[in-house]
Design a protein around this motif. Structure first.
Motif, PDB file in Angstrom:
ATOM      1  N   GLY A 116      34.735  66.730  39.449  1.00 48.75           N
ATOM      2  CA  GLY A 116      33.445  66.792  38.773  1.00 48.75           C
ATOM      3  C   GLY A 116      33.377  65.870  37.582  1.00 48.75           C
ATOM      4  N   VAL A 117      34.467  65.782  36.826  1.00 47.51           N
ATOM      5  CA  VAL A 117      34.532  64.862  35.678  1.00 47.51           C
ATOM      6  C   VAL A 117      34.421  63.418  36.151  1.00 47.51           C
ATOM      7  CG1 VAL A 117      35.991  64.013  33.810  1.00 47.51           C
ATOM      8  CG2 VAL A 117      35.887  66.457  34.287  1.00 47.51           C
ATOM      9  N   PHE A 118      35.170  63.080  37.188  1.00 47.02           N
ATOM     10  CA  PHE A 118      35.144  61.721  37.727  1.00 47.02           C
ATOM     11  C   PHE A 118      33.741  61.351  38.186  1.00 47.02           C
ATOM     12  CE2 PHE A 118      35.292  58.724  41.221  1.00 47.02           C
ATOM     13  CZ  PHE A 118      36.122  57.720  40.743  1.00 47.02           C
ATOM     14  N   TYR A 119      33.102  62.263  38.924  1.00 52.34           N
ATOM     15  CA  TYR A 119      31.758  61.965  39.425  1.00 52.34           C
ATOM     16  C   TYR A 119      30.773  61.743  38.276  1.00 52.34           C
ATOM     17  CZ  TYR A 119      27.454  62.272  42.082  1.00 52.34           C
ATOM     18  OH  TYR A 119      26.232  61.988  42.618  1.00 52.34           O
ATOM     19  N   PHE A 120      30.851  62.602  37.269  1.00 49.95           N
ATOM     20  CA  PHE A 120      29.914  62.491  36.149  1.00 49.95           C
ATOM     21  C   PHE A 120      30.144  61.201  35.357  1.00 49.95           C
ATOM     22  CE2 PHE A 120      28.736  63.148  31.708  1.00 49.95           C
ATOM     23  CZ  PHE A 120      27.420  63.546  31.835  1.00 49.95           C
ATOM     24  N   ARG A 121      31.407  60.895  35.072  1.00 48.04           N
ATOM     25  CA  ARG A 121      31.722  59.757  34.210  1.00 48.04           C
ATOM     26  C   ARG A 121      31.531  58.416  34.899  1.00 48.04           C
ATOM     27  NH1 ARG A 121      31.276  61.758  29.205  1.00 48.04           N
ATOM     28  NH2 ARG A 121      32.747  63.473  28.798  1.00 48.04           N
ATOM     29  N   PHE A 122      31.974  58.299  36.132  1.00 48.48           N
ATOM     30  CA  PHE A 122      32.069  56.991  36.766  1.00 48.48           C
ATOM     31  C   PHE A 122      31.026  56.742  37.857  1.00 48.48           C
ATOM     32  CE2 PHE A 122      36.360  58.122  35.308  1.00 48.48           C
ATOM     33  CZ  PHE A 122      36.555  57.092  34.406  1.00 48.48           C
ATOM     34  N   ILE A 123      30.293  57.756  38.247  1.00 49.12           N
ATOM     35  CA  ILE A 123      29.265  57.559  39.266  1.00 49.12           C
ATOM     36  C   ILE A 123      27.887  57.871  38.712  1.00 49.12           C
ATOM     37  CG2 ILE A 123      28.458  58.246  41.556  1.00 49.12           C
ATOM     38  CD1 ILE A 123      31.303  58.834  42.326  1.00 49.12           C
ATOM     39  N   TYR A 124      27.705  59.116  38.273  1.00 51.01           N
ATOM     40  CA  TYR A 124      26.385  59.522  37.774  1.00 51.01           C
ATOM     41  C   TYR A 124      26.005  58.776  36.495  1.00 51.01           C
ATOM     42  CZ  TYR A 124      22.648  62.515  36.029  1.00 51.01           C
ATOM     43  OH  TYR A 124      21.447  62.974  35.554  1.00 51.01           O
ATOM     44  N   SER A 125      26.883  58.797  35.493  1.00 49.06           N
ATOM     45  CA  SER A 125      26.558  58.180  34.200  1.00 49.06           C
ATOM     46  C   SER A 125      26.542  56.663  34.268  1.00 49.06           C
ATOM     47  CB  SER A 125      27.575  58.625  33.139  1.00 49.06           C
ATOM     48  OG  SER A 125      27.515  60.021  32.948  1.00 49.06           O
ATOM     49  N   ALA A 126      27.255  56.078  35.230  1.00 43.73           N
ATOM     50  CA  ALA A 126      27.333  54.619  35.321  1.00 43.73           C
ATOM     51  C   ALA A 126      26.104  54.004  35.964  1.00 43.73           C
ATOM     52  CB  ALA A 126      28.578  54.213  36.105  1.00 43.73           C
ATOM     53  N   ALA A 127      25.305  54.811  36.639  1.00 46.66           N
ATOM     54  CA  ALA A 127      24.135  54.286  37.337  1.00 46.66           C
ATOM     55  C   ALA A 127      22.937  54.209  36.398  1.00 46.66           C
ATOM     56  CB  ALA A 127      23.797  55.172  38.523  1.00 46.66           C
ATOM     57  N   PRO A 128      22.033  53.252  36.622  1.00 49.68           N
ATOM     58  CA  PRO A 128      20.815  53.140  35.798  1.00 49.68           C
ATOM     59  C   PRO A 128      20.014  54.427  35.864  1.00 49.68           C
ATOM     60  CG  PRO A 128      21.100  51.181  37.150  1.00 49.68           C
ATOM     61  CD  PRO A 128      22.116  52.182  37.625  1.00 49.68           C
ATOM     62  N   GLY A 129      19.740  54.992  34.716  1.00 44.66           N
ATOM     63  CA  GLY A 129      18.957  56.219  34.661  1.00 44.66           C
ATOM     64  C   GLY A 129      19.746  57.451  35.046  1.00 44.66           C
ATOM     65  N   GLY A 130      21.031  57.282  35.329  1.00 45.14           N
ATOM     66  CA  GLY A 130      21.853  58.418  35.673  1.00 45.14           C
ATOM     67  C   GLY A 130      21.788  58.836  37.115  1.00 45.14           C
ATOM     68  N   PHE A 131      21.120  58.037  37.989  1.00 51.38           N
ATOM     69  CA  PHE A 131      21.008  58.400  39.385  1.00 51.38           C
ATOM     70  C   PHE A 131      21.745  57.381  40.230  1.00 51.38           C
ATOM     71  CE2 PHE A 131      18.124  61.899  39.191  1.00 51.38           C
ATOM     72  CZ  PHE A 131      17.446  61.718  38.009  1.00 51.38           C
ATOM     73  N   THR A 132      22.480  57.865  41.231  1.00 51.60           N
ATOM     74  CA  THR A 132      23.296  56.983  42.047  1.00 51.60           C
ATOM     75  C   THR A 132      23.085  57.184  43.540  1.00 51.60           C
ATOM     76  OG1 THR A 132      25.073  58.602  42.056  1.00 51.60           O
ATOM     77  CG2 THR A 132      25.120  56.962  40.316  1.00 51.60           C
ATOM     78  N   ARG A 133      22.211  58.122  43.922  1.00 52.08           N
ATOM     79  CA  ARG A 133      22.089  58.399  45.336  1.00 52.08           C
ATOM     80  C   ARG A 133      21.433  57.237  46.065  1.00 52.08           C
ATOM     81  NH1 ARG A 133      18.907  61.592  42.417  1.00 52.08           N
ATOM     82  NH2 ARG A 133      16.667  61.629  42.735  1.00 52.08           N
ATOM     83  N   SER A 134      21.829  57.040  47.314  1.00 59.53           N
ATOM     84  CA  SER A 134      21.295  55.941  48.104  1.00 59.53           C
ATOM     85  C   SER A 134      19.810  56.110  48.352  1.00 59.53           C
ATOM     86  CB  SER A 134      22.033  55.858  49.444  1.00 59.53           C
ATOM     87  OG  SER A 134      21.905  57.071  50.163  1.00 59.53           O
ATOM     88  N   GLU A 135      19.356  57.375  48.374  1.00 60.55           N
ATOM     89  CA  GLU A 135      17.940  57.611  48.530  1.00 60.55           C
ATOM     90  C   GLU A 135      17.259  57.399  47.176  1.00 60.55           C
ATOM     91  OE1 GLU A 135      20.354  59.712  49.204  1.00 60.55           O
ATOM     92  OE2 GLU A 135      19.867  61.790  48.723  1.00 60.55           O
ATOM     93  N   LYS A 136      17.251  56.137  46.709  1.00 63.10           N
ATOM     94  CA  LYS A 136      16.712  55.791  45.398  1.00 63.10           C
ATOM     95  C   LYS A 136      15.286  56.266  45.283  1.00 63.10           C
ATOM     96  CE  LYS A 136      16.989  53.876  41.361  1.00 63.10           C
ATOM     97  NZ  LYS A 136      17.890  54.416  40.355  1.00 63.10           N
TER      98      LYS A 136
END
Length: 299
Positions: free
Chosen positions: A212-232
């Motif tokens: 959960g920490v990894f996902y939040f730090r390096f995937i969710y927070s790293a994406a513009p606006g905090g969203f990383t899902r392919s269904e932009k």
């Protein structure tokens, strides 16, 4: 299309609906639990302790992993102890109450990435300690730990009420729950699980929390606006929301048409606000932003 959020789905003028992946996971997990109980009754083991088929092929253990049953690093999440209902009840309550908050924010696909990422990393942590062991681990605790960690990092100051031992209500800030879970898992893994003095898979819980920490730090927070899902997310306002509003006084709100990224981020924030507080919590300016952004972001 709007976010895959339940409150923004439209079905032929009817109520907005979406089949939540949280509901699906709970249904599948409970169905597997029922199947385990049926097999125990209909095909009991020679020692009278129940059927071993599900455990031999879908539970995670060092033996199964050495036998290259690698799928068990995910399938163990759907199995639970059949000795009682506390194990599955605790996990499903956690999945329901936490999942229904973060699933609309992430979307179904990203929620599954987080959930099974917790299962995978939790399973690998367990194998590190029990590689030469025959003891299996079952349960969704690692996966639920992943979504718990994500929620605690996403809303660290938002007080939540928990039922201690399913009876005593206590209110805590998520940041304290997160650090408490980390400390308990580390101490439990090192001082009790590693020496073989505990049947609780603290290592799997720790792996789930770190996922959960990894996902939040390096995937969710790293994406513009905090969203990383392919269904932009894109914008498609429902019919009931497309009606023109009367201008109040001399108010004239203008959307910055030159900065789509900023506009998209503002729309994301407003949709999250709807999810947490309801449509009625929006200001006139926020409603106007959604109305105008529909035409801009759909081009």
């Amino acid at each position: 299309m709007l976010y895959d959020r339940p409150y923004m789905r439209h079905d032929s003028g009817q109520e907005f609906r979406q089949t939540s992946v949280v509901t699906t996971l709970i249904i599948v997990t409970v169905a597997v639990f029922v199947l385990q109980q049926v097999l125990n009754v209909m095909f009991p083991g020679a020692d009278g302790r129940g059927n071993y088929f599900m455990g031999e092929w879908f539970a995670l253990s060092g033996q199964n992993f050495r036998e290259l049953k690698v799928w068990t690093v995910l399938t163990y999440t759907f199995l639970h102890s059949t000795a009682g209902f506390v194990h599955i009840l605790g996990n499903m309550l956690g999945l329901f109450f936490i999942g229904r908050i973060i699933q609309p924010i992430l979307g179904n696909k990203q929620f599954l990435y987080l959930y099974f990422g917790g299962s995978l990393l939790g399973g690998l942590f367990y194998i590190l300690i029990h590689f030469n062991s025959f003891n299996p681990v079952v349960g969704a605790s690692a996966a639920v730990s992943a979504i718990l960690a994500f929620f605690c990092l996403l809303r660290p100051e938002q007080p939540i009420t928990l039922l201690l031992f399913f009876v005593l209500p206590i209110t805590l800030k998520p940041k304290y729950i997160f650090w408490g879970s980390i400390i308990i898992s580390v101490i439990g893994a090192l001082l009790y699980e590693l020496p073989g003095q505990s049947r609780i898979a603290h290592s799997a819980h720790l792996g789930g929390l770190l996922a959960g920490v990894f996902y939040f730090r390096f995937i969710y927070s790293a994406a513009p606006g905090g969203f990383t899902r392919s269904e932009k997310p894109s914008i498609e306002i429902p019919d009931w929301f497309k009606k023109k509003r009367k201008t109040v006084g001399n108010f004239n709100y203008r959307v910055n048409r030159t900065n789509r990224a900023s506009l998209q981020k503002e729309v994301d924030r407003i949709l999250d606000k709807i999810n947490l507080s309801g449509f009625g919590s929006l200001t006139d300016e926020e409603k106007s932003t959604l109305d105008r952004a529909k035409d801009i972001l759909s081009n």
